[in-house]
Enzyme design. Structure first.
Site, PDB file in Angstrom:
ATOM      1  N   GLY A  10       0.836  -1.207   0.000  1.00 21.11           N
ATOM      2  CA  GLY A  10       0.000   0.000   0.000  1.00 21.11           C
ATOM      3  C   GLY A  10       0.864   1.248   0.000  1.00 21.11           C
ATOM      4  O   GLY A  10       0.436   2.319   0.430  1.00 21.11           O
ATOM      5  N   GLY A  13      -0.410   4.560  -1.447  1.00 21.11           N
ATOM      6  CA  GLY A  13      -1.656   5.131  -0.917  1.00 21.11           C
ATOM      7  C   GLY A  13      -1.417   6.280   0.056  1.00 21.11           C
ATOM      8  O   GLY A  13      -0.286   6.712   0.282  1.00 21.11           O
ATOM      9  N   LEU A  14      -2.512   6.755   0.631  1.00 23.34           N
ATOM     10  CA  LEU A  14      -2.468   7.881   1.578  1.00 23.34           C
ATOM     11  C   LEU A  14      -1.489   7.621   2.729  1.00 23.34           C
ATOM     12  O   LEU A  14      -0.607   8.441   3.010  1.00 23.34           O
ATOM     13  CB  LEU A  14      -3.896   8.091   2.123  1.00 23.34           C
ATOM     14  CG  LEU A  14      -4.092   8.901   3.390  1.00 23.34           C
ATOM     15  CD1 LEU A  14      -3.755  10.370   3.165  1.00 23.34           C
ATOM     16  CD2 LEU A  14      -5.551   8.792   3.868  1.00 23.34           C
ATOM     17  N   GLY A  16       0.702   4.992   3.047  1.00 22.38           N
ATOM     18  CA  GLY A  16       2.018   4.545   2.562  1.00 22.38           C
ATOM     19  C   GLY A  16       2.898   5.725   2.158  1.00 22.38           C
ATOM     20  O   GLY A  16       4.097   5.760   2.484  1.00 22.38           O
ATOM     21  N   TYR A 138     -16.007  -5.776   4.323  1.00 27.70           N
ATOM     22  CA  TYR A 138     -14.730  -5.159   4.710  1.00 27.70           C
ATOM     23  C   TYR A 138     -14.460  -5.387   6.205  1.00 27.70           C
ATOM     24  O   TYR A 138     -13.359  -5.786   6.596  1.00 27.70           O
ATOM     25  CB  TYR A 138     -14.831  -3.669   4.388  1.00 27.70           C
ATOM     26  CG  TYR A 138     -13.673  -2.797   4.771  1.00 27.70           C
ATOM     27  CD1 TYR A 138     -12.527  -2.741   3.979  1.00 27.70           C
ATOM     28  CD2 TYR A 138     -13.744  -1.972   5.892  1.00 27.70           C
ATOM     29  CE1 TYR A 138     -11.478  -1.888   4.312  1.00 27.70           C
ATOM     30  CE2 TYR A 138     -12.700  -1.117   6.227  1.00 27.70           C
ATOM     31  CZ  TYR A 138     -11.573  -1.088   5.440  1.00 27.70           C
ATOM     32  OH  TYR A 138     -10.537  -0.241   5.767  1.00 27.70           O
ATOM     33  N   THR A 166      -8.176   5.968  13.417  1.00 29.38           N
ATOM     34  CA  THR A 166      -9.513   6.570  13.213  1.00 29.38           C
ATOM     35  C   THR A 166      -9.511   7.225  11.820  1.00 29.38           C
ATOM     36  O   THR A 166      -8.818   6.762  10.938  1.00 29.38           O
ATOM     37  CB  THR A 166      -9.828   7.578  14.347  1.00 29.38           C
ATOM     38  OG1 THR A 166      -8.693   8.427  14.527  1.00 29.38           O
ATOM     39  CG2 THR A 166     -10.143   6.868  15.650  1.00 29.38           C
ATOM     40  N   HIS A 181     -13.391  10.148   1.754  1.00 31.51           N
ATOM     41  CA  HIS A 181     -13.765  10.366   3.150  1.00 31.51           C
ATOM     42  C   HIS A 181     -14.094  11.851   3.359  1.00 31.51           C
ATOM     43  O   HIS A 181     -13.945  12.657   2.438  1.00 31.51           O
ATOM     44  CB  HIS A 181     -12.629   9.914   4.072  1.00 31.51           C
ATOM     45  CG  HIS A 181     -12.433   8.427   4.067  1.00 31.51           C
ATOM     46  ND1 HIS A 181     -11.344   7.825   3.470  1.00 31.51           N
ATOM     47  CD2 HIS A 181     -13.211   7.422   4.545  1.00 31.51           C
ATOM     48  CE1 HIS A 181     -11.452   6.502   3.604  1.00 31.51           C
ATOM     49  NE2 HIS A 181     -12.571   6.235   4.247  1.00 31.51           N
ATOM     50  N   ASP A 272     -27.103  13.118   8.505  1.00 39.66           N
ATOM     51  CA  ASP A 272     -25.888  13.431   9.255  1.00 39.66           C
ATOM     52  C   ASP A 272     -24.982  12.225   9.453  1.00 39.66           C
ATOM     53  O   ASP A 272     -23.803  12.368   9.730  1.00 39.66           O
ATOM     54  CB  ASP A 272     -26.283  13.944  10.650  1.00 39.66           C
ATOM     55  CG  ASP A 272     -26.174  15.464  10.731  1.00 39.66           C
ATOM     56  OD1 ASP A 272     -25.565  16.064   9.829  1.00 39.66           O
ATOM     57  OD2 ASP A 272     -26.700  16.024  11.711  1.00 39.66           O
TER      58      ASP A 272
HETATM   59  N1  NAP Z   1      -8.168   6.274   4.869  1.00 43.03           N
HETATM   60  C1  NAP Z   1      -8.733   6.075   6.062  1.00 43.03           C
HETATM   61  O1  NAP Z   1      -9.399   6.974   6.611  1.00 43.03           O
HETATM   62  C2  NAP Z   1      -8.522   4.768   6.787  1.00 43.03           C
HETATM   63  C3  NAP Z   1      -9.107   4.644   8.062  1.00 43.03           C
HETATM   64  C4  NAP Z   1      -8.870   3.467   8.773  1.00 43.03           C
HETATM   65  C5  NAP Z   1      -8.087   2.455   8.241  1.00 43.03           C
HETATM   66  N2  NAP Z   1      -7.545   2.599   6.996  1.00 43.03           N
HETATM   67  C6  NAP Z   1      -6.687   1.499   6.510  1.00 43.03           C
HETATM   68  O2  NAP Z   1      -5.383   2.045   6.299  1.00 43.03           O
HETATM   69  C7  NAP Z   1      -4.706   1.298   5.291  1.00 43.03           C
HETATM   70  C8  NAP Z   1      -4.161   2.252   4.249  1.00 43.03           C
HETATM   71  O3  NAP Z   1      -5.267   2.969   3.707  1.00 43.03           O
HETATM   72  P1  NAP Z   1      -5.088   4.191   2.689  1.00 43.03           P
HETATM   73  O4  NAP Z   1      -6.147   5.184   3.034  1.00 43.03           O
HETATM   74  O5  NAP Z   1      -3.661   4.576   2.611  1.00 43.03           O
HETATM   75  O6  NAP Z   1      -5.550   3.474   1.327  1.00 43.03           O
HETATM   76  P2  NAP Z   1      -5.413   4.015  -0.164  1.00 43.03           P
HETATM   77  O7  NAP Z   1      -4.880   5.387  -0.212  1.00 43.03           O
HETATM   78  O8  NAP Z   1      -6.729   3.731  -0.823  1.00 43.03           O
HETATM   79  O9  NAP Z   1      -4.327   3.008  -0.741  1.00 43.03           O
HETATM   80  C9  NAP Z   1      -4.612   1.644  -0.923  1.00 43.03           C
HETATM   81  C10 NAP Z   1      -3.330   0.951  -1.254  1.00 43.03           C
HETATM   82  O10 NAP Z   1      -3.568  -0.455  -1.430  1.00 43.03           O
HETATM   83  C11 NAP Z   1      -2.952  -0.873  -2.644  1.00 43.03           C
HETATM   84  N3  NAP Z   1      -3.697  -2.017  -3.174  1.00 43.03           N
HETATM   85  C12 NAP Z   1      -5.022  -2.136  -3.366  1.00 43.03           C
HETATM   86  N4  NAP Z   1      -5.317  -3.337  -3.913  1.00 43.03           N
HETATM   87  C13 NAP Z   1      -4.127  -4.000  -4.061  1.00 43.03           C
HETATM   88  C14 NAP Z   1      -3.759  -5.280  -4.556  1.00 43.03           C
HETATM   89  N5  NAP Z   1      -4.672  -6.148  -5.030  1.00 43.03           N
HETATM   90  N6  NAP Z   1      -2.452  -5.618  -4.559  1.00 43.03           N
HETATM   91  C15 NAP Z   1      -1.525  -4.764  -4.102  1.00 43.03           C
HETATM   92  N7  NAP Z   1      -1.794  -3.543  -3.600  1.00 43.03           N
HETATM   93  C16 NAP Z   1      -3.087  -3.163  -3.578  1.00 43.03           C
HETATM   94  C17 NAP Z   1      -3.044   0.339  -3.553  1.00 43.03           C
HETATM   95  O11 NAP Z   1      -2.107   0.228  -4.613  1.00 43.03           O
HETATM   96  P3  NAP Z   1      -2.210   1.148  -5.976  1.00 43.03           P
HETATM   97  O12 NAP Z   1      -2.589   2.540  -5.560  1.00 43.03           O
HETATM   98  O13 NAP Z   1      -0.829   1.077  -6.524  1.00 43.03           O
HETATM   99  O14 NAP Z   1      -3.270   0.517  -6.814  1.00 43.03           O
HETATM  100  C18 NAP Z   1      -2.691   1.455  -2.574  1.00 43.03           C
HETATM  101  O15 NAP Z   1      -1.303   1.553  -2.390  1.00 43.03           O
HETATM  102  C19 NAP Z   1      -5.730   0.300   4.731  1.00 43.03           C
HETATM  103  O16 NAP Z   1      -5.483  -0.957   5.317  1.00 43.03           O
HETATM  104  C20 NAP Z   1      -7.073   0.854   5.193  1.00 43.03           C
HETATM  105  O17 NAP Z   1      -8.014  -0.165   5.360  1.00 43.03           O
HETATM  106  C21 NAP Z   1      -7.738   3.734   6.251  1.00 43.03           C
END
Ligand code: NAP
Length: 316
Positions: A10, A13-14, A16, A138, A166, A181, A272
């Site tokens: 990841g 992503g945000l 990472g 999920y 959170t 979000h 809301d």
């Molecule tokens: N954002 C939030 O508010 C939030 C809140 C609580 C928990 N989380 C958790 O925090 C973690 C990171 O979230 P994030 O917000 O950074 O997510 P994000 O920005 O949507 O990034 C998702 C990442 O997962 C990778 N990915 C998705 N499918 C894949 C696959 N089949 N194989 C390999 N890589 C894959 C994507 O790769 P590509 O972009 O290269 O496709 C991307 O790097 C996740 O586990 C999420 O559940 C997020």
């Protein structure tokens, strides 16, 4: 000499990208960090994940990759949310075990908690009742990360754990108006309202409260968890209940950061959502009593500045 190789899934992503920024700001001696996205390996596929592990040979893994989406996607594609996340986390755990990885930290979310619960929620309550039906695919998949961690620990003594952030926001977020979000969605809306000379309209009363964490703060806490947190049980990574903020205040902060001069309007005819979902950060505070979170207005300011400067390439 390289002592540790840390694989971050990841990585595009945000969260990472935030971890990458934190690591690059102070590169740790004797460590190599490898950040990968879906182009480097499809983690739902065992062979692809195996090839990645053989290339990188990690000694530590921060598993951030997930199949994530907004409310409507979660309601419509429950099977895909369940299956893709289960496959990814199972492949990661099997391969961490096969490669003798010393430490694995995976990421849960506060939506794994039971729909009907008492507040503040804490780490002991995850399995106390069904999650909200809208995102059960999920949520159940992510809950099993915790179950798998404990089983690998009990049977093989593995040091696998999980963190529960959170609501995260920051640079490199998904700013798409349909499935983002709260904060990235409002930033994009405010940007468009400013361009069009129209009011900035927020759905609902603006009164619901949320605990937001800036991605760079979370990244520092994730790196800490990888190095120092050694319980198989999860830990909530969040600001405390005293730092919950109203969506309306967040919207006004965004308008200030954007230098938006028009009207900020609340459409109270729209739903809301839950009024609050307060999470306790008492466990985190026991470990890190002195950790200082970035002021939310400063964090929103940095995110808005990044969004404006990167509008052409941001996820919109
Ligand atoms: N954002 C939030 O508010 C939030 C809140 C609580 C928990 N989380 C958790 O925090 C973690 C990171 O979230 P994030 O917000 O950074 O997510 P994000 O920005 O949507 O990034 C998702 C990442 O997962 C990778 N990915 C998705 N499918 C894949 C696959 N089949 N194989 C390999 N890589 C894959 C994507 O790769 P590509 O972009 O290269 O496709 C991307 O790097 C996740 O586990 C999420 O559940 C997020």
């Amino acid at each position: 000499m390289i002592e540790d190789i840390t694989l971050v899934t990841g990585g595009t992503g945000l969260v990472g990208r935030a971890v990458q920024e934190v690591i690059e700001a102070a590169p740790p001696q004797g460590q190599k960090w490898v950040f990968v996205g879906s182009k480097d390996a499809d983690l739902t596929n065992y062979e692809s994940t195996k090839a990645l592990f053989e290339r990188v040979r990690p000694t530590q893994v921060l598993h951030l990759a997930a199949f994530v989406g907004g409310l409507f996607a979660n309601m419509e594609y429950k099977v895909q949310f369940w299956r893709k996340n289960i496959l990814m986390q199972d492949n990661i755990m099997v391969l961490c075990h096969e490669h003798g990885v010393k430490k694995l930290v995976s990421c849960l979310s506060t939506c794994v908690f039971p729909d009907k619960t008492t507040y503040p929620i804490d780490e002991t309550m995850i399995h106390n009742g069904p999650p909200h039906p809208s995102n059960e695919g999920y949520a159940y998949a992510k809950r099993l990360v915790d179950v798998q961690n404990r089983m690998y620990n009990s049977q093989y003594g593995c040091n696998y754990t999980s963190v529960i952030p959170t609501n995260i926001f920051g640079k490199h977020d998904n700013f798409n108006l349909k499935d983002s979000h709260v904060i990235p969605g409002l930033i994009h809306k405010c940007y468009l309202a400013q361009k069009a000379g129209e009011p900035f309209t927020i759905m609902g009363t603006g009164k619901p409260l949320r605990q937001f964490i800036y991605s760079l703060d979370l990244a520092k806490l994730m790196v800490w968890a990888l190095r120092e947190y050694n319980e198989p049980d999860p830990i909530i990574l969040s600001v405390g209940p005293e730092d919950e903020v109203a969506i309306g205040d967040v919207a006004r902060s965004i308008a200030r950061a954007m230098d938006f001069q028009g009207e900020v309007r609340f459409d109270a005819t729209k739903a809301d959502g839950q009024f609050k979902k307060t999470a306790s950060n008492a466990k985190l505070r026991r470990y890190l009593p002195g950790f200082k979170f970035t002021d939310i207005d400063d964090a929103i300011g940095e995110t808005v500045a990044w969004f404006k400067a990167n509008y052409a390439s941001a996820r919109t």
